[in-house]
Design an enzyme around this catalytic site. Structure first.
Site, PDB file in Angstrom:
ATOM      1  N   ASP A  94       0.832  -1.196   0.000  1.00 25.55           N
ATOM      2  CA  ASP A  94       0.000   0.000   0.000  1.00 25.55           C
ATOM      3  C   ASP A  94       0.872   1.253   0.000  1.00 25.55           C
ATOM      4  OD1 ASP A  94      -2.326  -1.482   0.081  1.00 25.55           O
ATOM      5  OD2 ASP A  94      -2.484  -1.419   2.270  1.00 25.55           O
ATOM      6  N   VAL A  95       0.273   2.374  -0.380  1.00 20.78           N
ATOM      7  CA  VAL A  95       1.004   3.645  -0.418  1.00 20.78           C
ATOM      8  C   VAL A  95       1.683   3.923   0.920  1.00 20.78           C
ATOM      9  CG1 VAL A  95       0.754   6.142  -0.626  1.00 20.78           C
ATOM     10  CG2 VAL A  95      -0.477   4.638  -2.197  1.00 20.78           C
TER      11      VAL A  95
END
Length: 326
Positions: A94-95
């Protein structure tokens, strides 16, 4: 005319040199992905700067640009890069997650699948007392619970239920596709999709509680310090706690400003799993089991297969020099 011709010749020579550097690369390597940038954004930097060495764009400048694009909330359209180079990554982070990200070049892309099913090791920090729509600190608060009764013993007793082959429902905010669209696209538009998300069987090899500290300052274990750059992001950066926020937290608020509130019990987990496990969902489900709610505050992948963080990883700012390092 002469200046334009000279510039065109220089451009071709530069492209040829970069192309030769790219052709010399073939295989798999690991990058130390920082939090705050997507895997796609990181690979975009690599593709545009491969072989450029000192003439490459500083990673810090690219990172800031990616953050500005992200703030707009619009879909990012990336310019086509010069080189015909096949590059992919295995095991999306994920970011806001950090750590080991495998990158394949040319024929190495075909080998990535071998690592996707292999073991991964994560160190995750969770907070109790709150449920968010994203199951991490990036979302909106859906529920707030009392946590005074939550103990370390309760956590220890609950963890074995999440070891082995378990059924897990992926988070609504994820890149999985349903009917050709990614789940987060439905979620961002407020379109109902929950009934279409099916639980999946995933494998968790082991979970260990490393540290626990509740709002009554009852603690167990030794808190593991995050690497300085990652700690700066999660503790003193994006999720920095401002005591002036006090107990103003309400349902519907964004979680980020309250993520590191001392009123929320904190715990750290060491997780060894197979492919396809969402740690956000794992922590969310643990909170459901305990009856107090929980969300993921930070995530670091410290190993993927035989490759370990720091020992085997390349830092993003070194990517323009990758032809010298492989």
């Amino acid at each position: 005319m002469l200046k334009a011709a000279a510039a065109e010749v220089a451009k071709r020579q530069s492209t040829s040199r970069l192309s030769n550097a790219a052709k010399s690369l073939n295989g798999i390597f690991a990058v130390n992905k920082p939090p705050g940038i997507s895997c796609t954004g990181l690979l975009d930097y690599f593709k545009r700067n491969i072989g450029r060495n000192s003439s490459g764009i500083p990673f810090a400048a690219h990172y800031e640009r990616e953050n500005e694009l992200r703030k707009t909330g619009k879909k990012v359209f990336r310019r086509k890069y010069q080189l015909d180079l096949r590059v992919g990554h295995g095991g999306t982070l994920d970011v806001e997650a950090a750590g080991v990200l495998l990158v394949g070049i040319d024929k190495g892309c075909k080998l990535l699948n071998q690592y996707l099913t292999g073991g991964k090791t994560y160190m995750a920090t969770g907070r109790m007392g709150v449920v968010t729509d994203t199951r991490d600190a990036e979302g909106k608060i859906l529920e707030i619970h009392d946590t005074k009764y939550v103990s370390c013993d309760a956590v220890q007793q609950a963890l074995p239920q999440f070891i082995g082959d378990i059924n897990q429902v992926p988070p609504v905010y994820s890149a999985l596709k349903v009917d050709g669209k990614r789940l987060y696209e439905y979620a961002r538009k407020g379109e109902p999709i929950l009934d279409s998300i099916r639980s999946r069987k995933v494998h968790v090899e082991d979970i260990r509680l490393l540290y626990f500290n509740n709002s009554l300052n009852q603690h167990w274990g030794q808190k593991v310090a995050l690497p300085d750059d990652i700690a700066d992001y999660f503790v003193s950066g994006r999720y920095q706690w401002d005591s002036r926020n006090g107990s103003k937290m309400q349902v519907g608020d964004m979680m980020a400003p309250y993520c590191n509130s001392p009123d929320l019990p904190v715990f750290q987990l060491l997780i060894k799993s197979g492919g396809g496990v969402y740690v956000r969902s794992l922590i969310h489900d643990l909170g459901v089991q305990l009856g107090c709610g929980a969300f993921m505050a930070s995530l670091v992948r410290i190993a993927q297969g035989p490759l370990r963080l720091d020992r085997d990883t390349i830092n993003p700012e070194d990517l323009p020099y990758i032809d010298r390092k492989m």
